[in-house]
Design a protein around this motif. Structure first.
Motif, PDB file in Angstrom:
ATOM      1  N   SER A  27       0.818  -1.218   0.000  1.00  0.00           N
ATOM      2  CA  SER A  27       0.000   0.000   0.000  1.00  0.00           C
ATOM      3  C   SER A  27       0.851   1.268   0.000  1.00  0.00           C
ATOM      4  O   SER A  27       0.386   2.329  -0.406  1.00  0.00           O
ATOM      5  CB  SER A  27      -0.946   0.005   1.196  1.00  0.00           C
ATOM      6  N   ALA A  28       2.094   1.163   0.424  1.00  0.00           N
ATOM      7  CA  ALA A  28       2.986   2.324   0.456  1.00  0.00           C
ATOM      8  C   ALA A  28       3.842   2.433  -0.798  1.00  0.00           C
ATOM      9  O   ALA A  28       4.691   3.317  -0.892  1.00  0.00           O
ATOM     10  CB  ALA A  28       3.886   2.253   1.683  1.00  0.00           C
ATOM     11  N   ALA A  29       3.621   1.563  -1.776  1.00  0.00           N
ATOM     12  CA  ALA A  29       4.459   1.541  -2.975  1.00  0.00           C
ATOM     13  C   ALA A  29       4.143   2.672  -3.941  1.00  0.00           C
ATOM     14  O   ALA A  29       4.976   3.015  -4.782  1.00  0.00           O
ATOM     15  CB  ALA A  29       4.316   0.205  -3.692  1.00  0.00           C
ATOM     16  N   PHE A  30       2.963   3.260  -3.850  1.00  0.00           N
ATOM     17  CA  PHE A  30       2.572   4.284  -4.813  1.00  0.00           C
ATOM     18  C   PHE A  30       3.507   5.495  -4.814  1.00  0.00           C
ATOM     19  O   PHE A  30       3.865   6.007  -5.866  1.00  0.00           O
ATOM     20  CB  PHE A  30       1.136   4.753  -4.553  1.00  0.00           C
ATOM     21  N   GLY A  31       3.919   5.938  -3.646  1.00  0.00           N
ATOM     22  CA  GLY A  31       4.785   7.121  -3.555  1.00  0.00           C
ATOM     23  C   GLY A  31       6.104   6.959  -4.293  1.00  0.00           C
ATOM     24  O   GLY A  31       6.420   7.749  -5.191  1.00  0.00           O
ATOM     25  N   PRO A  32       6.894   5.922  -3.962  1.00  0.00           N
ATOM     26  CA  PRO A  32       8.154   5.733  -4.680  1.00  0.00           C
ATOM     27  C   PRO A  32       7.962   5.451  -6.177  1.00  0.00           C
ATOM     28  O   PRO A  32       8.749   5.911  -6.999  1.00  0.00           O
ATOM     29  CB  PRO A  32       8.793   4.525  -3.991  1.00  0.00           C
ATOM     30  N   LEU A  33       6.905   4.703  -6.528  1.00  0.00           N
ATOM     31  CA  LEU A  33       6.646   4.435  -7.945  1.00  0.00           C
ATOM     32  C   LEU A  33       6.356   5.724  -8.707  1.00  0.00           C
ATOM     33  O   LEU A  33       6.924   5.966  -9.780  1.00  0.00           O
ATOM     34  CB  LEU A  33       5.470   3.469  -8.108  1.00  0.00           C
ATOM     35  N   ALA A  34       5.487   6.550  -8.162  1.00  0.00           N
ATOM     36  CA  ALA A  34       5.126   7.805  -8.823  1.00  0.00           C
ATOM     37  C   ALA A  34       6.317   8.758  -8.887  1.00  0.00           C
ATOM     38  O   ALA A  34       6.585   9.367  -9.933  1.00  0.00           O
ATOM     39  CB  ALA A  34       3.955   8.460  -8.098  1.00  0.00           C
ATOM     40  N   PHE A  35       7.047   8.894  -7.785  1.00  0.00           N
ATOM     41  CA  PHE A  35       8.192   9.799  -7.763  1.00  0.00           C
ATOM     42  C   PHE A  35       9.270   9.345  -8.751  1.00  0.00           C
ATOM     43  O   PHE A  35       9.808  10.153  -9.516  1.00  0.00           O
ATOM     44  CB  PHE A  35       8.766   9.878  -6.346  1.00  0.00           C
ATOM     45  N   GLY A  36       9.578   8.053  -8.759  1.00  0.00           N
ATOM     46  CA  GLY A  36      10.579   7.524  -9.689  1.00  0.00           C
ATOM     47  C   GLY A  36      10.156   7.703 -11.133  1.00  0.00           C
ATOM     48  O   GLY A  36      10.959   8.105 -11.987  1.00  0.00           O
ATOM     49  N   ALA A  37       8.887   7.433 -11.424  1.00  0.00           N
ATOM     50  CA  ALA A  37       8.391   7.600 -12.791  1.00  0.00           C
ATOM     51  C   ALA A  37       8.459   9.059 -13.233  1.00  0.00           C
ATOM     52  O   ALA A  37       8.868   9.365 -14.357  1.00  0.00           O
ATOM     53  CB  ALA A  37       6.968   7.072 -12.899  1.00  0.00           C
ATOM     54  N   LEU A  38       8.070   9.976 -12.349  1.00  0.00           N
ATOM     55  CA  LEU A  38       8.133  11.406 -12.690  1.00  0.00           C
ATOM     56  C   LEU A  38       9.565  11.866 -12.941  1.00  0.00           C
ATOM     57  O   LEU A  38       9.824  12.634 -13.877  1.00  0.00           O
ATOM     58  CB  LEU A  38       7.499  12.245 -11.579  1.00  0.00           C
ATOM     59  N   LEU A  39      10.489  11.419 -12.108  1.00  0.00           N
ATOM     60  CA  LEU A  39      11.895  11.794 -12.315  1.00  0.00           C
ATOM     61  C   LEU A  39      12.406  11.281 -13.661  1.00  0.00           C
ATOM     62  O   LEU A  39      13.051  12.019 -14.413  1.00  0.00           O
ATOM     63  CB  LEU A  39      12.772  11.234 -11.199  1.00  0.00           C
ATOM     64  N   LEU A  40      12.134  10.027 -13.963  1.00  0.00           N
ATOM     65  CA  LEU A  40      12.621   9.453 -15.216  1.00  0.00           C
ATOM     66  C   LEU A  40      11.958  10.099 -16.428  1.00  0.00           C
ATOM     67  O   LEU A  40      12.645  10.484 -17.379  1.00  0.00           O
ATOM     68  CB  LEU A  40      12.392   7.946 -15.234  1.00  0.00           C
ATOM     69  N   ILE A  41      10.651  10.232 -16.399  1.00  0.00           N
ATOM     70  CA  ILE A  41       9.940  10.829 -17.538  1.00  0.00           C
ATOM     71  C   ILE A  41      10.378  12.274 -17.740  1.00  0.00           C
ATOM     72  O   ILE A  41      10.650  12.697 -18.865  1.00  0.00           O
ATOM     73  CB  ILE A  41       8.423  10.726 -17.339  1.00  0.00           C
ATOM     74  N   GLY A  42      10.460  13.045 -16.662  1.00  0.00           N
ATOM     75  CA  GLY A  42      10.863  14.448 -16.783  1.00  0.00           C
ATOM     76  C   GLY A  42      12.274  14.617 -17.314  1.00  0.00           C
ATOM     77  O   GLY A  42      12.543  15.465 -18.157  1.00  0.00           O
ATOM     78  N   THR A  43      13.180  13.786 -16.832  1.00  0.00           N
ATOM     79  CA  THR A  43      14.574  13.889 -17.269  1.00  0.00           C
ATOM     80  C   THR A  43      14.735  13.451 -18.724  1.00  0.00           C
ATOM     81  O   THR A  43      15.466  14.084 -19.490  1.00  0.00           O
ATOM     82  CB  THR A  43      15.477  13.040 -16.361  1.00  0.00           C
TER      83      THR A  43
END
Length: 94
Positions: A27-43
C-alpha cells in the motif's frame, strides 16, 4: 553529471516501489513508484523538448535573429535562427 544522478535516483525509487509491491508494504508503494516515474519521464523528456545546438547556420528559409545567449553547458555563445513561415527555432554556435 547531475542528469545521470537524477536518472539513477529515479531508477532506484522505481525499483524500491516495485519491490514494495510484492511485500506486505504494497500500500505504500505508490509514492516511490510515482516519484521515480516522474523523475525518469521528466529527465528523459528534457532531451526531447530542448533542441541540440548546431554547429553551422541552417539552410532554407531560416533567418538570423538578434537573440543570443551563453550556453551553460559549453560556455559558448549561441545565436537563434527562426523560420518565419513555421516559427521553428534553431540554435547555432556563434
Amino acid at each position: 553529471m547531475l542528469r545521470k544522478a537524477v536518472i539513477a535516483l529515479g531508477g532506484l525509487c522505481l525499483a524500491a516501489g516495485l519491490i514494495m509491491l510484492i511485500t506486505p508494504a504494497a500500500s505504500a508503494a505508490f509514492g516511490p513508484l510515482a516519484f521515480g516515474a516522474l523523475l525518469l519521464i521528466g529527465t528523459l523528456w528534457e532531451r526531447v523538448r530542448y533542441k541540440p545546438i548546431e554547429d553551422g547556420a541552417p539552410g532554407g528559409t531560416y533567418t538570423r535573429t538578434s537573440e543570443r545567449f551563453i550556453d551553460e553547458e559549453t560556455g559558448e555563445t549561441v545565436t537563434v535562427w527562426i523560420d518565419p513561415a513555421s516559427g521553428e527555432r534553431k540554435y547555432v554556435k556563434g
